[in-house]
Enzyme design. Structure first.
Site, mmCIF file in Angstrom:
data_model
loop_
_atom_site.group_PDB
_atom_site.id
_atom_site.type_symbol
_atom_site.label_atom_id
_atom_site.label_comp_id
_atom_site.label_asym_id
_atom_site.label_seq_id
_atom_site.Cartn_x
_atom_site.Cartn_y
_atom_site.Cartn_z
ATOM 1 N N GLU A 35 0.822 -1.207 0.000
ATOM 2 C CA GLU A 35 0.000 0.000 0.000
ATOM 3 C C GLU A 35 0.858 1.259 0.000
ATOM 4 O O GLU A 35 0.531 2.246 -0.656
ATOM 5 C CB GLU A 35 -0.964 -0.003 1.190
ATOM 6 C CG GLU A 35 -2.115 -0.989 1.053
ATOM 7 C CD GLU A 35 -2.976 -0.716 -0.176
ATOM 8 O OE1 GLU A 35 -3.093 0.452 -0.577
ATOM 9 O OE2 GLU A 35 -3.533 -1.677 -0.727
ATOM 10 N N TYR A 118 -7.185 6.461 3.743
ATOM 11 C CA TYR A 118 -7.219 5.411 2.725
ATOM 12 C C TYR A 118 -6.327 4.236 3.109
ATOM 13 O O TYR A 118 -6.745 3.070 3.046
ATOM 14 C CB TYR A 118 -6.789 5.938 1.349
ATOM 15 C CG TYR A 118 -6.443 4.782 0.452
ATOM 16 C CD1 TYR A 118 -7.449 4.011 -0.118
ATOM 17 C CD2 TYR A 118 -5.114 4.381 0.268
ATOM 18 C CE1 TYR A 118 -7.145 2.881 -0.867
ATOM 19 C CE2 TYR A 118 -4.804 3.258 -0.478
ATOM 20 C CZ TYR A 118 -5.821 2.519 -1.041
ATOM 21 O OH TYR A 118 -5.526 1.387 -1.767
ATOM 22 N N ASP A 136 -9.683 4.555 -3.329
ATOM 23 C CA ASP A 136 -8.509 5.028 -4.059
ATOM 24 C C ASP A 136 -8.973 5.626 -5.380
ATOM 25 O O ASP A 136 -10.174 5.714 -5.668
ATOM 26 C CB ASP A 136 -7.489 3.904 -4.242
ATOM 27 C CG ASP A 136 -7.809 3.002 -5.422
ATOM 28 O OD1 ASP A 136 -8.992 2.894 -5.808
ATOM 29 O OD2 ASP A 136 -6.871 2.388 -5.978
#
Length: 288
Positions: A35, A118, A136
């Protein structure tokens, strides 16, 4: 369930890419590293660096004991190298606060350095199968088109957009987690920004943008990233010299890497301020 669920989930079953951070044996740390690396960086560039990173530092504790400069060096040419420092800081906090285990709760993840809304939602969802809205760029584009009938979402996430995404999030926790990654994959492979493959879309007949005749985006001008001649390029060039060296680098080698004096000096100062490099004796610089 939303009528979008079954076709998107079935499409994902058939078309999902085989990525290491999605494999059954992937650790939460592998998901977390992915990520950080995938922020503004394509999967193809991330894959080799992610593999080398996990081989060298298979746990947060393995990274935390290293100097931050080693994280910057291993980051390679992924760009936005401050992400390497943030990942190192997060690994250190995980060791200090969570016994070296990546936390599973959104709240605890948000409290780690360098982790925003996020990233916390993505790690909790993809590593632990939790139920969160994960927004996203790809997901936002899919929802903008299928649910709102517009080509692109607003520049920043709005409350209405978040509520809309929450409204189609499956109630079952595991299904919600799969749905989140499935929509993300659909945005990456089919509902792309420049050339959407609408003929291959599993929900083309349910898409509000398609039903409206594919109206062109008419919002504020969208930012177009540039590279050549920018401070980002200059910083990257200077950092590459240091990353490829075993020790301190004399100023003269950095002068040769970027000829424009004022921009080079400005970028050197910013790299020092960002703690990506440190000045050392004899007019030289090194990784921290």
């Amino acid at each position: 369930m939303s009528e979008l669920h079954n076709p998107v989930l079935q499409w994902y079953d058939e078309h999902a890419r085989d990525l290491p951070w999605r494999s059954p044996g992937a650790t939460p740390w592998s998901v977390m590293v992915s990520e950080f690396m995938l922020q503004q960086t394509p999967v193809a560039r991330v894959l080799p660096v992610h593999g080398r990173w996990l081989s060298r530092w298979p746990t947060p504790a393995d990274l935390a004991v290293e100097a931050t400069g080693e994280a910057v060096r291993a980051w390679g040419r992924l760009g936005y190298p401050r992400r390497a420092l943030r990942l190192h800081a997060a690994a250190t906090a995980i060791v200090e606060r969570h016994g070296g285990e990546v936390p599973s709760s959104y709240v605890e993840l948000r409290q780690l350095p360098g982790i925003g809304d996020y990233t916390a939602a993505a790690i909790a969802t993809f590593a632990y199968g939790r139920r969160h809205v994960v927004l996203d760029t790809n997901v936002r584009r899919v929802f903008a088109r299928t649910l709102q009938g517009v080509e692109f979402p607003a520049a920043a996430v709005t409350r209405a957009e978040r509520d809309l995404a929450a409204g189609v999030l499956p109630a079952d926790q595991q299904t919600a987690a799969t749905w989140s990654v499935a929509v993300m994959e659909l945005g990456a492979l089919v509902c792309s920004a420049a050339n959407p493959a609408c003929a291959a879309c599993p929900v083309a007949d349910l898409c509000a943008w398609s039903a409206a005749g594919y109206p062109a985006y008419d919002g504020p001008p969208r930012k177009v990233q540039t590279w050549a001649g920018t401070d980002r390029q200059c910083r990257g060039r200077l950092l590459a010299v240091l990353r490829d060296s075993d020790g301190p680098v004399h100023r003269s080698r950095l002068d040769a890497a970027w000829v424009e004096d004022s921009q080079r000096l400005r970028c050197l100062a910013s790299l020092v301020a960002d703690k990506l490099i440190v000045p050392v004796e004899d007019d030289a610089y090194a990784l921290p």
